[in-house]
Design a protein around this motif. Structure first.
Motif, PDB file in Angstrom:
ATOM      1  N   GLY A  53       0.796  -1.216   0.000  1.00  0.00           N
ATOM      2  CA  GLY A  53       0.000   0.000   0.000  1.00  0.00           C
ATOM      3  C   GLY A  53       0.831   1.270   0.000  1.00  0.00           C
ATOM      4  O   GLY A  53       0.543   2.221  -0.739  1.00  0.00           O
ATOM      5  N   ASN A  54       1.869   1.331   0.816  1.00  0.00           N
ATOM      6  CA  ASN A  54       2.709   2.524   0.878  1.00  0.00           C
ATOM      7  C   ASN A  54       3.351   2.829  -0.468  1.00  0.00           C
ATOM      8  O   ASN A  54       3.443   3.993  -0.879  1.00  0.00           O
ATOM      9  N   GLU A  55       3.807   1.794  -1.157  1.00  0.00           N
ATOM     10  CA  GLU A  55       4.443   1.999  -2.449  1.00  0.00           C
ATOM     11  C   GLU A  55       3.426   2.365  -3.521  1.00  0.00           C
ATOM     12  O   GLU A  55       3.696   3.191  -4.405  1.00  0.00           O
ATOM     13  N   ALA A  56       2.250   1.781  -3.431  1.00  0.00           N
ATOM     14  CA  ALA A  56       1.210   2.067  -4.420  1.00  0.00           C
ATOM     15  C   ALA A  56       0.740   3.516  -4.346  1.00  0.00           C
ATOM     16  O   ALA A  56       0.525   4.165  -5.379  1.00  0.00           O
ATOM     17  N   CYS A  92       2.583  14.822  -8.730  1.00  0.00           N
ATOM     18  CA  CYS A  92       3.386  15.278  -7.600  1.00  0.00           C
ATOM     19  C   CYS A  92       4.829  15.487  -8.063  1.00  0.00           C
ATOM     20  O   CYS A  92       5.445  14.578  -8.611  1.00  0.00           O
ATOM     21  N   LYS A  93       5.351  16.685  -7.857  1.00  0.00           N
ATOM     22  CA  LYS A  93       6.700  17.015  -8.314  1.00  0.00           C
ATOM     23  C   LYS A  93       7.706  17.183  -7.181  1.00  0.00           C
ATOM     24  O   LYS A  93       8.914  17.194  -7.428  1.00  0.00           O
ATOM     25  N   CYS A  94       7.209  17.338  -5.953  1.00  0.00           N
ATOM     26  CA  CYS A  94       8.118  17.498  -4.822  1.00  0.00           C
ATOM     27  C   CYS A  94       7.585  16.722  -3.630  1.00  0.00           C
ATOM     28  O   CYS A  94       6.390  16.797  -3.307  1.00  0.00           O
ATOM     29  N   PHE A  95       8.464  15.991  -2.970  1.00  0.00           N
ATOM     30  CA  PHE A  95       8.093  15.250  -1.766  1.00  0.00           C
ATOM     31  C   PHE A  95       9.098  15.562  -0.675  1.00  0.00           C
ATOM     32  O   PHE A  95      10.314  15.499  -0.873  1.00  0.00           O
ATOM     33  N   PHE A  96       8.575  15.872   0.516  1.00  0.00           N
ATOM     34  CA  PHE A  96       9.395  16.141   1.690  1.00  0.00           C
ATOM     35  C   PHE A  96       8.886  15.273   2.826  1.00  0.00           C
ATOM     36  O   PHE A  96       7.681  15.246   3.091  1.00  0.00           O
ATOM     37  N   TYR A 100      10.147   4.737  -1.605  1.00  0.00           N
ATOM     38  CA  TYR A 100       9.708   4.677  -3.012  1.00  0.00           C
ATOM     39  C   TYR A 100       9.872   6.037  -3.674  1.00  0.00           C
ATOM     40  O   TYR A 100      10.329   6.130  -4.820  1.00  0.00           O
ATOM     41  N   MET A 101       9.516   7.093  -2.953  1.00  0.00           N
ATOM     42  CA  MET A 101       9.678   8.435  -3.498  1.00  0.00           C
ATOM     43  C   MET A 101      11.154   8.756  -3.731  1.00  0.00           C
ATOM     44  O   MET A 101      11.532   9.351  -4.747  1.00  0.00           O
ATOM     45  N   ALA A 102      12.009   8.360  -2.795  1.00  0.00           N
ATOM     46  CA  ALA A 102      13.441   8.615  -2.942  1.00  0.00           C
ATOM     47  C   ALA A 102      13.995   7.958  -4.199  1.00  0.00           C
ATOM     48  O   ALA A 102      14.859   8.510  -4.890  1.00  0.00           O
ATOM     49  N   LYS A 103      13.480   6.794  -4.504  1.00  0.00           N
ATOM     50  CA  LYS A 103      13.971   6.036  -5.648  1.00  0.00           C
ATOM     51  C   LYS A 103      13.409   6.525  -6.973  1.00  0.00           C
ATOM     52  O   LYS A 103      14.087   6.423  -8.008  1.00  0.00           O
ATOM     53  N   ASN A 104      12.195   7.095  -6.955  1.00  0.00           N
ATOM     54  CA  ASN A 104      11.496   7.324  -8.216  1.00  0.00           C
ATOM     55  C   ASN A 104      11.195   8.779  -8.569  1.00  0.00           C
ATOM     56  O   ASN A 104      10.872   9.065  -9.717  1.00  0.00           O
TER      57      ASN A 104
END
Length: 361
Positions: free
Chosen positions: A9-12, A22-26, A39-43
């Protein structure tokens, strides 16, 4: 049908957020949502996006404030204690009318609690997410598939209403794996972000985004403006599911998230004994779906039973929705304990009385 992927679920939800623009994640790691950050760090770099692991949840939410203020689609995620640390910043975001998406993968508490799943953030998220007079739209998905679809709505409605929007999912949905199809969503007509602080452009003066207003008259004006917005959200964006409520029932269950799926199993089990149960499943917990109760009042012999993974945090909303016209009861487990089908069913039988079968505690 499109291609399906077996995903946690977290990855999905992370993949769905990327697909939603989404262009930025913090964010900052905390169980049980750390896989989302990983997942965000990788992708994020693959879509020319930005991933930044902040030094704390407080830093992360303030980075969202700055990024969202430029009009860029941005997001953060955490779990219960981390969301507590973000609460001041979330109030700032609401006051400054900055769009963003927040994800709370709920763990048990209070305090540091444990890493097991729970629904014990209900009152915090829906009633007291920060200081001052504000609310944000809150989705409570019951499956990984639904969570990936609601993330698109979350980003769109965040932009439409200029407000933070939250996905509140219990830890089980974040950690479990299911088949997921990433569906193409119809593009919504959204207003141009003429308010964004993204440079002078063709404007004569810079846009300024602020949540501080020392003039009481102007601050009241802002509060009334926000309340008008929340009124529209209540009228237009409330979502719910009615399950097996077409006809009269012995009892109507009220549940959201993973617990609602357990309740559906209880409903199917009860049919074998001639017991007819219904279910109201709030998909938005704010705004709470009062309409669902208007549609079901008078259909249940024994009223409503709120089933939750907490100490009864949704019961007050159910009672308000019923408005004294039906009896409201509660059954729940807490501390990371997940209610089981047979124990919920035994509780239901004790309410309606006198039915014997093979299931017992």
């Amino acid at each position: 049908m499109g291609e399906k992927f077996l995903m946690k679920g977290n990855e999905a939800i992370a993949e769905a957020a990327i697909r939603a623009g989404c262009k930025c994640f913090f964010g900052y790691p905390i169980t049980p949502q750390t896989e989302l950050i990983a997942y965000m760090a990788k992708n994020m770099g693959k879509v020319n996006g930005v991933f930044l692991q902040a030094e704390s949840e407080i830093a992360a939410i303030n980075m969202v404030y700055g990024c969202g203020g430029t009009g860029v689609r941005c997001m953060t995620s955490s779990s219960s204690p981390g969301i507590s640390l973000m609460s001041e910043g979330i109030s700032y975001l609401a006051a400054a009318e900055i769009p963003c998406v927040l994800v709370d993968i709920v763990r048990c508490g209070p305090g540091l609690g444990g890493i097991q799943p729970a629904q014990s953030d209900y009152l915090f998220v829906n009633k007291g997410l920060g200081h001052g007079d504000f609310n944000i739209l809150v989705y409570a998905p019951a499956s990984i598939q639904e969570m990936t679809e609601l993330i698109h709505d979350a980003f769109d409605l965040s932009d439409l209403y200029r407000t933070p929007v939250m996905i509140m999912a219990d830890g089980m949905i974040g950690q479990m794996m299911e088949a997921v199809e990433f569906k193409d969503k119809e593009k919504r007509e959204l207003p141009e972000k003429t308010w964004a602080a993204n440079g002078l452009g063709n404007r004569k003066k810079h846009n300024i985004i602020n949540s501080l207003e020392l003039n009481p008259e102007k601050l009241e004006e802002l509060n009334l403006k926000l309340q008008d917005k929340y009124k529209v959200i209540k009228e237009k964006e409330s979502k719910y599911e009615l399950y097996n409520c077409e006809n009269s029932c012995d009892l109507i269950l009220v549940s959201y998230g993973i617990t609602s799926r357990i309740c559906k199993s209880v409903i199917n089990l009860a049919k074998n004994d001639g017991i007819n149960l219904g279910l109201i499943r709030p998909i938005t917990t704010w705004p709470f779906p009062y309409e669902a109760f208007t549609k079901t009042l008078g259909k249940s012999k024994f009223g409503y039973l709120s089933v939750e993974m907490n100490c009864g945090q949704m019961v007050e909303d159910v009672k308000l929705a019923v408005n004294g016209n039906e009896e409201v009861r509660f059954y729940g487990r807490t501390g990371g304990m997940i209610p089981k089908v047979d124990e919920i069913y035994e509780n239901i039988k004790s309410i309606i009385g006198g039915i014997e079968n093979e299931y017992s505690l």
